[in-house]
Motif scaffolding. Structure first.
Motif, PDB file in Angstrom:
ATOM      1  N   ILE A  60    -105.482   4.068  70.156  1.00 35.91           N
ATOM      2  CA  ILE A  60    -106.446   4.632  69.215  1.00 35.91           C
ATOM      3  C   ILE A  60    -106.753   3.591  68.165  1.00 35.91           C
ATOM      4  CG2 ILE A  60    -106.760   6.387  67.446  1.00 35.91           C
ATOM      5  CD1 ILE A  60    -105.179   8.258  69.262  1.00 35.91           C
ATOM      6  N   GLY A  61    -108.026   3.184  68.097  1.00 38.68           N
ATOM      7  CA  GLY A  61    -108.420   2.151  67.143  1.00 38.68           C
ATOM      8  C   GLY A  61    -108.664   2.755  65.771  1.00 38.68           C
ATOM      9  N   VAL A  62    -108.140   2.129  64.742  1.00 37.69           N
ATOM     10  CA  VAL A  62    -108.328   2.620  63.384  1.00 37.69           C
ATOM     11  C   VAL A  62    -108.897   1.491  62.550  1.00 37.69           C
ATOM     12  CG1 VAL A  62    -107.214   3.595  61.369  1.00 37.69           C
ATOM     13  CG2 VAL A  62    -106.381   4.177  63.630  1.00 37.69           C
ATOM     14  N   TYR A  63    -109.990   1.778  61.811  1.00 37.52           N
ATOM     15  CA  TYR A  63    -110.612   0.771  60.961  1.00 37.52           C
ATOM     16  C   TYR A  63    -110.574   1.288  59.537  1.00 37.52           C
ATOM     17  CZ  TYR A  63    -114.066  -2.530  59.196  1.00 37.52           C
ATOM     18  OH  TYR A  63    -114.702  -3.507  58.485  1.00 37.52           O
ATOM     19  N   LEU A  64    -109.910   0.529  58.652  1.00 36.83           N
ATOM     20  CA  LEU A  64    -109.811   0.960  57.253  1.00 36.83           C
ATOM     21  C   LEU A  64    -110.979   0.364  56.480  1.00 36.83           C
ATOM     22  CD1 LEU A  64    -106.032   0.233  56.665  1.00 36.83           C
ATOM     23  CD2 LEU A  64    -107.056   2.356  57.424  1.00 36.83           C
ATOM     24  N   LEU A  65    -111.829   1.246  55.928  1.00 41.69           N
ATOM     25  CA  LEU A  65    -112.954   0.731  55.162  1.00 41.69           C
ATOM     26  C   LEU A  65    -112.455   0.179  53.841  1.00 41.69           C
ATOM     27  CD1 LEU A  65    -114.852   3.482  56.541  1.00 41.69           C
ATOM     28  CD2 LEU A  65    -116.255   1.585  55.863  1.00 41.69           C
ATOM     29  N   SER A  66    -112.920  -0.999  53.455  1.00 43.12           N
ATOM     30  CA  SER A  66    -112.496  -1.695  52.243  1.00 43.12           C
ATOM     31  C   SER A  66    -110.998  -1.913  52.217  1.00 43.12           C
ATOM     32  CB  SER A  66    -112.899  -0.943  50.972  1.00 43.12           C
ATOM     33  OG  SER A  66    -114.239  -0.620  51.021  1.00 43.12           O
ATOM     34  N   ASN A  67    -110.355  -1.823  53.399  1.00 44.67           N
ATOM     35  CA  ASN A  67    -108.931  -2.112  53.490  1.00 44.67           C
ATOM     36  C   ASN A  67    -108.058  -1.121  52.723  1.00 44.67           C
ATOM     37  OD1 ASN A  67    -107.087  -3.637  54.755  1.00 44.67           O
ATOM     38  ND2 ASN A  67    -107.188  -5.397  53.393  1.00 44.67           N
ATOM     39  N   TRP A  68    -108.566   0.082  52.441  1.00 48.79           N
ATOM     40  CA  TRP A  68    -107.755   1.111  51.799  1.00 48.79           C
ATOM     41  C   TRP A  68    -106.998   1.873  52.867  1.00 48.79           C
ATOM     42  CZ3 TRP A  68    -106.981   2.397  46.716  1.00 48.79           C
ATOM     43  CH2 TRP A  68    -107.804   1.740  45.776  1.00 48.79           C
ATOM     44  N   ARG A  69    -105.693   2.037  52.666  1.00 47.11           N
ATOM     45  CA  ARG A  69    -104.891   2.771  53.651  1.00 47.11           C
ATOM     46  C   ARG A  69    -105.269   4.243  53.671  1.00 47.11           C
ATOM     47  NH1 ARG A  69     -98.781   1.620  54.799  1.00 47.11           N
ATOM     48  NH2 ARG A  69     -99.326   3.438  56.018  1.00 47.11           N
ATOM     49  N   ALA A  70    -105.219   4.857  54.862  1.00 46.43           N
ATOM     50  CA  ALA A  70    -105.357   6.312  54.959  1.00 46.43           C
ATOM     51  C   ALA A  70    -104.109   6.915  54.329  1.00 46.43           C
ATOM     52  CB  ALA A  70    -105.468   6.714  56.422  1.00 46.43           C
ATOM     53  N   PRO A  71    -104.190   8.059  53.669  1.00 45.16           N
ATOM     54  CA  PRO A  71    -105.359   8.917  53.476  1.00 45.16           C
ATOM     55  C   PRO A  71    -106.153   8.615  52.215  1.00 45.16           C
ATOM     56  CG  PRO A  71    -103.405  10.043  52.723  1.00 45.16           C
ATOM     57  CD  PRO A  71    -102.970   8.675  53.129  1.00 45.16           C
ATOM     58  N   GLY A  73    -108.283   5.969  51.552  1.00 43.38           N
ATOM     59  CA  GLY A  73    -109.643   5.515  51.806  1.00 43.38           C
ATOM     60  C   GLY A  73    -110.228   6.245  52.997  1.00 43.38           C
ATOM     61  N   ILE A  74    -111.455   5.863  53.344  1.00 44.56           N
ATOM     62  CA  ILE A  74    -112.111   6.447  54.514  1.00 44.56           C
ATOM     63  C   ILE A  74    -111.739   5.617  55.737  1.00 44.56           C
ATOM     64  CG2 ILE A  74    -114.366   6.837  55.571  1.00 44.56           C
ATOM     65  CD1 ILE A  74    -115.418   7.350  52.752  1.00 44.56           C
ATOM     66  N   VAL A  75    -111.450   6.277  56.845  1.00 43.67           N
ATOM     67  CA  VAL A  75    -111.135   5.538  58.068  1.00 43.67           C
ATOM     68  C   VAL A  75    -112.176   5.836  59.141  1.00 43.67           C
ATOM     69  CG1 VAL A  75    -108.659   5.355  57.765  1.00 43.67           C
ATOM     70  CG2 VAL A  75    -109.613   7.398  58.796  1.00 43.67           C
ATOM     71  N   LEU A  76    -112.387   4.853  60.003  1.00 41.96           N
ATOM     72  CA  LEU A  76    -113.104   5.104  61.252  1.00 41.96           C
ATOM     73  C   LEU A  76    -112.061   5.118  62.357  1.00 41.96           C
ATOM     74  CD1 LEU A  76    -116.195   2.744  60.994  1.00 41.96           C
ATOM     75  CD2 LEU A  76    -115.950   5.088  60.225  1.00 41.96           C
ATOM     76  N   LEU A 181    -113.140  24.042  49.990  1.00 43.66           N
ATOM     77  CA  LEU A 181    -111.997  24.943  50.183  1.00 43.66           C
ATOM     78  C   LEU A 181    -110.807  24.177  50.739  1.00 43.66           C
ATOM     79  CD1 LEU A 181    -113.337  28.273  51.689  1.00 43.66           C
ATOM     80  CD2 LEU A 181    -111.921  27.981  49.668  1.00 43.66           C
ATOM     81  N   LEU A 182    -111.065  23.365  51.780  1.00 42.63           N
ATOM     82  CA  LEU A 182    -109.952  22.632  52.394  1.00 42.63           C
ATOM     83  C   LEU A 182    -109.361  21.640  51.405  1.00 42.63           C
ATOM     84  CD1 LEU A 182    -111.090  21.975  56.058  1.00 42.63           C
ATOM     85  CD2 LEU A 182    -109.192  23.360  55.260  1.00 42.63           C
ATOM     86  N   TYR A 183    -110.221  21.001  50.600  1.00 45.39           N
ATOM     87  CA  TYR A 183    -109.697  20.050  49.621  1.00 45.39           C
ATOM     88  C   TYR A 183    -108.868  20.780  48.569  1.00 45.39           C
ATOM     89  CZ  TYR A 183    -109.185  16.384  46.254  1.00 45.39           C
ATOM     90  OH  TYR A 183    -108.623  15.478  45.402  1.00 45.39           O
ATOM     91  N   GLY A 184    -109.390  21.926  48.115  1.00 45.11           N
ATOM     92  CA  GLY A 184    -108.651  22.680  47.119  1.00 45.11           C
ATOM     93  C   GLY A 184    -107.291  23.123  47.624  1.00 45.11           C
ATOM     94  N   LEU A 185    -107.184  23.432  48.908  1.00 49.24           N
ATOM     95  CA  LEU A 185    -105.922  23.909  49.482  1.00 49.24           C
ATOM     96  C   LEU A 185    -104.949  22.773  49.771  1.00 49.24           C
ATOM     97  CD1 LEU A 185    -107.196  26.573  52.008  1.00 49.24           C
ATOM     98  CD2 LEU A 185    -105.765  26.986  50.028  1.00 49.24           C
ATOM     99  N   THR A 186    -105.474  21.638  50.267  1.00 46.17           N
ATOM    100  CA  THR A 186    -104.569  20.620  50.780  1.00 46.17           C
ATOM    101  C   THR A 186    -104.606  19.328  49.977  1.00 46.17           C
ATOM    102  OG1 THR A 186    -106.256  19.723  52.226  1.00 46.17           O
ATOM    103  CG2 THR A 186    -104.902  21.456  53.125  1.00 46.17           C
ATOM    104  N   GLY A 187    -105.681  19.100  49.194  1.00 51.28           N
ATOM    105  CA  GLY A 187    -105.750  17.872  48.411  1.00 51.28           C
ATOM    106  C   GLY A 187    -106.057  16.636  49.231  1.00 51.28           C
ATOM    107  N   THR A 188    -106.616  16.807  50.417  1.00 55.70           N
ATOM    108  CA  THR A 188    -106.977  15.633  51.210  1.00 55.70           C
ATOM    109  C   THR A 188    -108.203  15.951  52.053  1.00 55.70           C
ATOM    110  OG1 THR A 188    -106.222  14.025  52.821  1.00 55.70           O
ATOM    111  CG2 THR A 188    -105.476  16.265  53.120  1.00 55.70           C
ATOM    112  N   LEU A 189    -108.934  14.931  52.482  1.00 56.77           N
ATOM    113  CA  LEU A 189    -110.074  15.143  53.362  1.00 56.77           C
ATOM    114  C   LEU A 189    -109.973  14.286  54.610  1.00 56.77           C
ATOM    115  CD1 LEU A 189    -112.874  15.355  50.708  1.00 56.77           C
ATOM    116  CD2 LEU A 189    -112.107  17.163  52.210  1.00 56.77           C
ATOM    117  N   ASN A 190    -108.922  13.457  54.673  1.00 54.52           N
ATOM    118  CA  ASN A 190    -108.700  12.673  55.883  1.00 54.52           C
ATOM    119  C   ASN A 190    -108.267  13.615  57.000  1.00 54.52           C
ATOM    120  OD1 ASN A 190    -106.747  11.264  57.727  1.00 54.52           O
ATOM    121  ND2 ASN A 190    -107.690   9.536  56.692  1.00 54.52           N
ATOM    122  N   MET A 191    -108.908  13.531  58.152  1.00 59.66           N
ATOM    123  CA  MET A 191    -108.664  14.555  59.179  1.00 59.66           C
ATOM    124  C   MET A 191    -107.231  14.520  59.685  1.00 59.66           C
ATOM    125  SD  MET A 191    -112.056  15.149  61.314  1.00 59.66           S
ATOM    126  CE  MET A 191    -113.205  13.850  61.441  1.00 59.66           C
TER     127      MET A 191
END
Lengths: 527, 113
Positions: A60-71, A73-76, A181-191
């Motif tokens: 599984i290829g993971v690309y960190l945008l602006s080199n920020w680690r998940a969760p 930054g945004i990842v592809l 809602l999901l952000y309010g519950l979990t505090g993250t948006l990284n899938m």
């Protein structure tokens, strides 16, 4: 992964740059614009083939945008499913651009730029590993699709666009509410991170999380054309120009991709209390969509309306397979998806050529003389109809047979078999009626036609799409192997989660903070 | 404060949905705008309603959410505002063109029979 890590973001960056460049070119060097567009799409097809081969290794290829680690930054994320969808979307984009060279692109401004932005949105939506970023890419592809739908103008397109735009805006509002809602519950948006945290939610938060999950399902169903939410589709697709409608054949698949992704990764079987929030409703609604879509195809009065309903039926088949919730059914869906999408897109292109050849009768399902090309169009229609209708020996049949086989152990088995077989019969009737009315009951006459005879590029795009659809049947073995590997990957989300969360930032070439400190620019130095 | 903000979100959503269902293009646009305000307020609230908390670390207090406001929803809201602003502009252009081409401000482009 591949040698150069930045290949992964190129399917988003390349169309963005080309789209921006095309806006300038169309003003200053209008003759060059189509060629840049086609060249960019050829490069995208090559690129997505490269990514598909890389993803087929199972890594599984993971690309960190602006080199920020998940969760943070945004990842592809590139897995087998996203690679397959990338290749499919870029192939359809190429066919659309080639077909538009024959006239559709000249009916208004900025066709090719809009097409590039549309592909940027599609590619981004297939690659992103972040829920809010998915929303942003949905908006990018929708905004471009509003432009493409309206391209060429006319009252019918405007009427369809009002429905399409307002419906999608309301859906975007729901998407944001679900994300909030999901952000309010979990505090993250990284899938990947969401998958871990949703599984760990407490029982009292369950109701809110469930509403968020079902809101997401509603939003994706608007795109995917599930039963109560598909009424915008036939009028919209039938009023778009044929090149655009061919590309829109893929738009429903974005919704299907999003459902397959989110409801295996975040709300999949491993999500504890939150597992499968929709229960068997998805399968039931998809069955109803399938049957109603085929009935719509039977009742249609215009060829394009009929093809739009065939797309609804094909979306119903795919959602049914996802709703059955087993890797086997999903593998069947993924091997059905490329062939049926390409055949529907080819049908839209054929409908465009047919309307041009029949002058004032356009694509009405009535006998009317052809100025040219009756036999050629008839033969191509026949091949596409066999694929869409699911007759042996072509790809549509194989996909549906695999789906029936995969549903054998499911509780809804009797309904699935009845629904799929009944709808195949209805679709077959509809296509047989359309084909015999359009091609057998008509004859050749020098009627005044409403457009020029299709050029080499337009014919080539039609042939290429049909050849691809046939190839996905001839190569059913390798395709099914790839599809089952994708389905296995989706139903084992732990590997995806580990890959995303464990991806380290690339080592910095230079330390910005250190350099700023040395130059006396840091906070400490400035004071 | 929570109750007041929740009522505001509810009122905006309710009015927005009512206006959207009136099937006139102008009402539809105002309805969509109200709905997007409701969504922005809702997103903002999902970072929890706090008064007087800074979103940017100043290095003097401990770096946790008890001392600071969550900056992420504000960034999300900003993105959502930009998108909904552009979409409202697009809808307005679309509405004007439809009115000119069809002579009706009904969303179907003709008066219901």
């Amino acid at each position: 992964m591949s040698s150069w890590p930045h290949w992964m973001i190129m399917p988003v960056v390349l169309p963005l740059l080309c789209g921006a460049l095309l806006i300038l070119l169309e003003r200053n060097r209008p003759a060059w614009a189509p060629w840049l567009s086609v060249a960019s799409l050829l490069a995208l097809v090559g690129l997505s083939t490269h990514l598909l081969i890389a993803a087929d290794s199972g890594e599984i290829g993971v690309y960190l945008l602006s080199n920020w680690r998940a969760p943070f930054g945004i990842v592809l994320v590139l897995d087998r499913l996203s690679a397959l969808m990338l290749l499919l979307s870029n192939l359809l984009g190429l066919a659309c651009a080639l077909h538009a060279l024959g006239g559709d692109a000249q009916r208004g401004a900025h066709f090719h730029a809009l097409l590039q932005f549309q592909l940027m949105g599609l590619n981004g939506a297939f690659l992103t590993g972040d829920l809010f970023n998915l929303f942003v890419f949905f908006e990018v592809l929708l905004i471009a699709s509003y432009g493409l739908l309206l391209h060429g103008g006319g009252a019918a397109r405007l009427r369809a666009a009002i429905h399409y735009v307002s419906f999608n805006l309301a859906a975007s509002a729901l998407f944001l509410i679900a994300v909030g809602l999901l952000y309010g519950l979990t505090g993250t948006l990284n899938m990947a991170d969401l998958a871990l945290r949703v599984a760990a939610l407490e029982a009292e938060q369950l109701l809110l999380a469930k509403s968020a999950a079902l809101l997401l399902l509603v939003v994706f169903s608007v795109k995917a054309a599930l039963l109560p939410l598909y009424f915008w589709l036939p009028a919209t697709y039938a009023s778009a120009s044929s090149s655009v409608a061919a590309l829109f054949a893929l738009m429903t698949k974005v919704g299907i991709y999003a459902i397959a992704r989110v409801f295996t990764l975040i709300f999949g079987a491993s999500a504890g209390l939150m597992a499968e929030p929709a229960g068997s409703w998805l399968a039931i609604l998809a069955l109803a969509t399938l049957v109603l879509g085929s009935l719509g195809a039977l009742a249609a009065e215009h060829l394009r309306g009929q093809i739009a309903y065939l797309l609804v039926a094909s979306a119903g088949t795919l959602l049914l397979a996802i709703g059955l919730g087993s890797p086997g059914a999903l593998a069947a869906a993924l091997s059905y998806l490329p062939g049926s999408t390409q055949a529907c897109a080819a049908l839209f292109l054929l409908a465009g050529q047919l309307s041009a050849a029949r002058g004032s009768q356009a694509d009405a399902l009535q006998a009317a003389p052809f100025a040219y090309g009756r036999q050629r169009l008839g033969l191509l229609f026949f091949i596409a109809a066999i694929i869409v209708g699911g007759l042996p020996p072509l790809s549509g049949f194989i996909g549906k047979a695999l789906l029936l086989q995969a549903s054998q152990t499911h509780a809804l088995m009797a309904w699935v078999w009845a629904g799929v077989l009944l709808s195949s019969l209805i679709v077959l009737l509809a296509l047989a009626r359309a084909g015999s009315t359009l091609f057998w009951a008509s004859d050749d006459a020098p009627v005044p036609c409403s457009g020029p005879a299709p050029g080499v590029a337009a014919q080539l795009s039609c042939y290429a799409l049909l050849a691809l659809a046939i190839a996905s049947g001839v190569l059913a073995g390798p395709l099914y192997r790839y599809a089952s590997a994708s389905a296995a990957q989706l139903y084992a989300p732990q590997a995806y989660i580990d890959a995303v969360l464990a991806q380290d930032s690339a080592p910095a070439r230079f330390d910005v903070r250190k350099e700023m400190r040395e130059a006396g620019l840091s906070k400490g130095g400035a004071q | 404060m929570e109750m007041m903000l929740a009522l505001a979100v509810g009122t905006l959503t309710g009015s927005g949905v009512y206006l959207m269902l009136r099937a006139r293009v102008f009402d539809l646009i105002v309805g969509l705008t109200l709905l997007s305000y409701a969504v922005n307020l809702f997103l903002f609230l999902m970072g929890r309603a706090r008064i007087g908390a800074a979103p940017i670390l100043d290095g003097q207090r401990a770096a946790n959410l008890a001392e600071y406001a969550d900056p992420l929803p504000q960034a999300l809201v900003l993105t959502a505002i930009v998108i909904s602003f552009a979409m409202t502009a697009l809808m307005l252009v679309l509405a004007l063109r439809t009115r000119a081409e069809t002579g009706s401000d009904h969303v179907d482009g003709e008066e219901p029979r």
